[in-house]
Structures are given as C-alpha cells and as structure tokens.
Scaffold this motif. Structure first.
Motif, PDB file in Angstrom:
ATOM      1  N   UNK A   1      36.458  27.538 -45.042  1.00 11.02           N
ATOM      2  CA  UNK A   1      35.845  28.887 -45.034  1.00 11.02           C
ATOM      3  C   UNK A   1      36.357  29.660 -43.817  1.00 11.02           C
ATOM      4  N   UNK A   2      36.928  30.808 -44.062  1.00 15.33           N
ATOM      5  CA  UNK A   2      37.441  31.625 -42.953  1.00 15.33           C
ATOM      6  C   UNK A   2      36.293  32.449 -42.368  1.00 15.33           C
ATOM      7  N   UNK A   3      36.077  32.268 -41.077  1.00 11.99           N
ATOM      8  CA  UNK A   3      35.002  33.009 -40.402  1.00 11.99           C
ATOM      9  C   UNK A   3      35.529  34.379 -39.994  1.00 11.99           C
ATOM     10  N   UNK A   4      34.839  35.420 -40.445  1.00 10.74           N
ATOM     11  CA  UNK A   4      35.294  36.779 -40.162  1.00 10.74           C
ATOM     12  C   UNK A   4      34.616  37.338 -38.919  1.00 10.74           C
ATOM     13  N   UNK A   5      35.326  38.240 -38.214  1.00 13.05           N
ATOM     14  CA  UNK A   5      34.673  38.925 -37.096  1.00 13.05           C
ATOM     15  C   UNK A   5      33.586  39.864 -37.619  1.00 13.05           C
ATOM     16  N   UNK A   6      32.625  40.164 -36.776  1.00 14.53           N
ATOM     17  CA  UNK A   6      31.555  41.087 -37.159  1.00 14.53           C
ATOM     18  C   UNK A   6      31.807  42.424 -36.481  1.00 14.53           C
ATOM     19  N   UNK A   7      31.819  43.486 -37.268  1.00 12.93           N
ATOM     20  CA  UNK A   7      32.009  44.828 -36.725  1.00 12.93           C
ATOM     21  C   UNK A   7      31.278  45.765 -37.689  1.00 12.93           C
ATOM     22  N   UNK A   8      30.103  46.208 -37.298  1.00 12.13           N
ATOM     23  CA  UNK A   8      29.265  46.993 -38.209  1.00 12.13           C
ATOM     24  C   UNK A   8      28.710  48.209 -37.478  1.00 12.13           C
ATOM     25  N   UNK A   9      29.122  49.438 -37.846  1.00 10.96           N
ATOM     26  CA  UNK A   9      30.000  49.735 -38.979  1.00 10.96           C
ATOM     27  C   UNK A   9      31.451  49.358 -38.674  1.00 10.96           C
ATOM     28  N   UNK A  10      32.227  49.224 -39.731  1.00 16.61           N
ATOM     29  CA  UNK A  10      33.642  48.865 -39.596  1.00 16.61           C
ATOM     30  C   UNK A  10      34.397  50.013 -38.912  1.00 16.61           C
ATOM     31  N   UNK A  11      35.096  49.716 -37.828  1.00 17.13           N
ATOM     32  CA  UNK A  11      35.761  50.796 -37.090  1.00 17.13           C
ATOM     33  C   UNK A  11      36.888  51.454 -37.901  1.00 17.13           C
ATOM     34  N   UNK A  12      37.556  50.700 -38.770  1.00 19.73           N
ATOM     35  CA  UNK A  12      38.627  51.318 -39.569  1.00 19.73           C
ATOM     36  C   UNK A  12      38.052  52.205 -40.672  1.00 19.73           C
ATOM     37  N   UNK A  49      46.985  49.786 -42.635  1.00 24.16           N
ATOM     38  CA  UNK A  49      45.668  49.307 -43.062  1.00 24.16           C
ATOM     39  C   UNK A  49      45.452  49.635 -44.538  1.00 24.16           C
ATOM     40  N   UNK A  50      44.580  48.877 -45.181  1.00 21.46           N
ATOM     41  CA  UNK A  50      44.265  49.165 -46.581  1.00 21.46           C
ATOM     42  C   UNK A  50      43.199  50.255 -46.667  1.00 21.46           C
ATOM     43  N   UNK A  51      43.290  51.057 -47.710  1.00 22.05           N
ATOM     44  CA  UNK A  51      42.224  52.038 -47.938  1.00 22.05           C
ATOM     45  C   UNK A  51      40.920  51.328 -48.296  1.00 22.05           C
ATOM     46  N   UNK A  52      41.043  50.229 -49.032  1.00 21.81           N
ATOM     47  CA  UNK A  52      39.841  49.468 -49.393  1.00 21.81           C
ATOM     48  C   UNK A  52      39.367  48.657 -48.203  1.00 21.81           C
ATOM     49  N   UNK A  53      38.067  48.514 -48.082  1.00 17.83           N
ATOM     50  CA  UNK A  53      37.527  47.628 -47.043  1.00 17.83           C
ATOM     51  C   UNK A  53      37.592  46.188 -47.552  1.00 17.83           C
ATOM     52  N   UNK A  54      38.701  45.525 -47.246  1.00 15.67           N
ATOM     53  CA  UNK A  54      38.849  44.098 -47.535  1.00 15.67           C
ATOM     54  C   UNK A  54      39.277  43.438 -46.238  1.00 15.67           C
ATOM     55  N   UNK A  55      38.909  42.183 -46.073  1.00 14.07           N
ATOM     56  CA  UNK A  55      39.045  41.584 -44.747  1.00 14.07           C
ATOM     57  C   UNK A  55      40.401  40.945 -44.483  1.00 14.07           C
ATOM     58  N   UNK A  56      40.912  40.192 -45.452  1.00 15.52           N
ATOM     59  CA  UNK A  56      42.085  39.355 -45.130  1.00 15.52           C
ATOM     60  C   UNK A  56      43.154  39.435 -46.210  1.00 15.52           C
ATOM     61  N   UNK A  57      44.261  38.799 -45.916  1.00 14.14           N
ATOM     62  CA  UNK A  57      45.368  38.658 -46.866  1.00 14.14           C
ATOM     63  C   UNK A  57      44.886  38.106 -48.203  1.00 14.14           C
ATOM     64  N   UNK A  58      43.908  37.216 -48.150  1.00 16.59           N
ATOM     65  CA  UNK A  58      43.415  36.564 -49.369  1.00 16.59           C
ATOM     66  C   UNK A  58      42.694  37.533 -50.294  1.00 16.59           C
ATOM     67  N   UNK A  59      42.280  38.670 -49.764  1.00 18.87           N
ATOM     68  CA  UNK A  59      41.495  39.636 -50.541  1.00 18.87           C
ATOM     69  C   UNK A  59      42.339  40.748 -51.154  1.00 18.87           C
ATOM     70  N   UNK A  60      43.643  40.776 -50.855  1.00 19.44           N
ATOM     71  CA  UNK A  60      44.470  41.901 -51.286  1.00 19.44           C
ATOM     72  C   UNK A  60      44.833  41.810 -52.758  1.00 19.44           C
ATOM     73  N   UNK A  61      44.957  42.973 -53.394  1.00 18.04           N
ATOM     74  CA  UNK A  61      45.514  43.023 -54.740  1.00 18.04           C
ATOM     75  C   UNK A  61      47.034  42.920 -54.637  1.00 18.04           C
ATOM     76  N   UNK A  62      47.683  42.645 -55.760  1.00 19.42           N
ATOM     77  CA  UNK A  62      49.148  42.577 -55.764  1.00 19.42           C
ATOM     78  C   UNK A  62      49.750  43.935 -55.387  1.00 19.42           C
ATOM     79  N   UNK A  94      43.974  36.519 -39.839  1.00 19.61           N
ATOM     80  CA  UNK A  94      42.945  36.299 -40.857  1.00 19.61           C
ATOM     81  C   UNK A  94      41.873  35.369 -40.294  1.00 19.61           C
ATOM     82  N   UNK A  95      40.752  35.947 -39.894  1.00 18.94           N
ATOM     83  CA  UNK A  95      39.660  35.155 -39.349  1.00 18.94           C
ATOM     84  C   UNK A  95      39.683  35.086 -37.831  1.00 18.94           C
TER      85      UNK A  95
END
Ligand SMILES: [Zn+2]
Length: 172
Positions: A1-12, A49-62, A94-95
């Motif tokens: 399990x990849x542990x993500x940083x916490x940033x709320x609200x997301x700065x990006x 950066x991605x327009x979508x709020x996704x965290x890592x490489x594993x979350x990206x669409x093709x 990532x993580x």
C-alpha cells in the motif's frame, strides 16, 4: 500500500482554481498543465501536472500518460532554448517513501546548471540534508528549511520565469 502525503486542500487543485498566489502557468493542454515550481532549486524548474486530482502514476489514464510526456518534452525544449542548461532532469515521486509531498500527480522537469547544490538526482536522493535518506524512512522536507527559504521565488518572479519559458515553447 502506497502511503500518500496529506495536503488538504490540495495545493495544485487550489492553484488550478485560482486560489494560489505563487502560481504561474507555462502551458495548458487537454489533460495537463505545465506550471512553474514555486521552489526554484534550479531557475526554470517546472512541473507537468494532471488536470484531474489523482495522486500517483498508478492512477493515470493511458491518455494522461501520453499527454504528460508530450508536455514534458515540449517544456524541455523551451528550457534548453531559454537557459542552455547542462542537462534536463525529469522525475516524479509516488508516495511519501519516495519523496512525494503533494498528493496530486506532478512530473518535475528541471534544467540543471553548474553550481547546483542538490546533487545529480532528485533532491531527496542527493544532498538534501535530513530529507529521509535512510532506507525505509519517509521523505521529511522539514530538515531542509533553510534551503527552502533560499529557493522560494516571489509570485512576480514566478510569473516572469513562466513568461520567459513560454516564449520559447516549440510550435505545436
Ligand atoms: Zn489536487
């Protein structure tokens, strides 16, 4: 399990919503934005950066995967034209155990110059003192407060840097 940083609200996401003072866009695409990194460890350092709020490489669409590298290549050309660097470093984390500080996908594109003080790799893998270089520890940027102070550019400097790089983007 990849542990993500916490940033709320997301700065990006805050930046994309126009609520981040230190924010400057170099280029916009369908899936990505290319923005200046507010931490100018190297002058001209930026992120795709991605327009979508996704965290890592594993979350990206093709489609996002392709768009990110195309945008990175475009801004790399502009950085070479603008700064004539010794090299271009690209990386992404990532993580928290790989040095990720913001839970929103960002691909660093960095022009490397003589006199850089963060070694040959990404800062947390190089000379970034106290930043989690012991195997199996998360990245902790708090130990690098002095350097972070020094490399923080003003909002105006970020805008000017982004304009300079944008003027050297290749034609589409
Ligand atoms: Zn976000």
């Amino acid at each position: 399990m990849i542990e993500l940083p916490v940033c709320d609200p997301c700065d990006l996401c805050e930046g994309m919503a126009g609520r981040e003072a230190r924010w400057a866009i170099i280029e916009e695409g369908e899936h990505t934005l290319t923005v200046i990194n507010p931490w100018q460890f190297e002058v001209g350092q930026c992120c795709v950066i991605t327009r979508r709020h996704v965290a890592t490489l594993l979350d990206l669409s093709t489609a996002e995967c392709g768009s990110i590298l195309v945008a990175a290549r475009r801004v790399a050309h502009a950085l070479v034209e603008t700064y004539r660097p010794l090299g271009i470093l690209t990386f992404q984390n990532n993580g928290v155990y790989s040095g990720q500080e913001t839970p929103h996908y960002h691909h660093h594109v960095v022009p490397r110059q003589p006199g850089s003080d963060w070694g040959i790799g990404p800062p947390q893998l190089a000379t970034f003192d106290g930043a989690g270089r012991i195997r199996g520890t998360p990245h902790d940027p708090a130990g690098d407060a002095l350097r972070r102070e020094r490399v923080q550019a003003s909002a105006q400097q970020l805008v000017e840097t982004a304009q300079r790089i944008r003027s050297n983007l290749p034609d589409r």
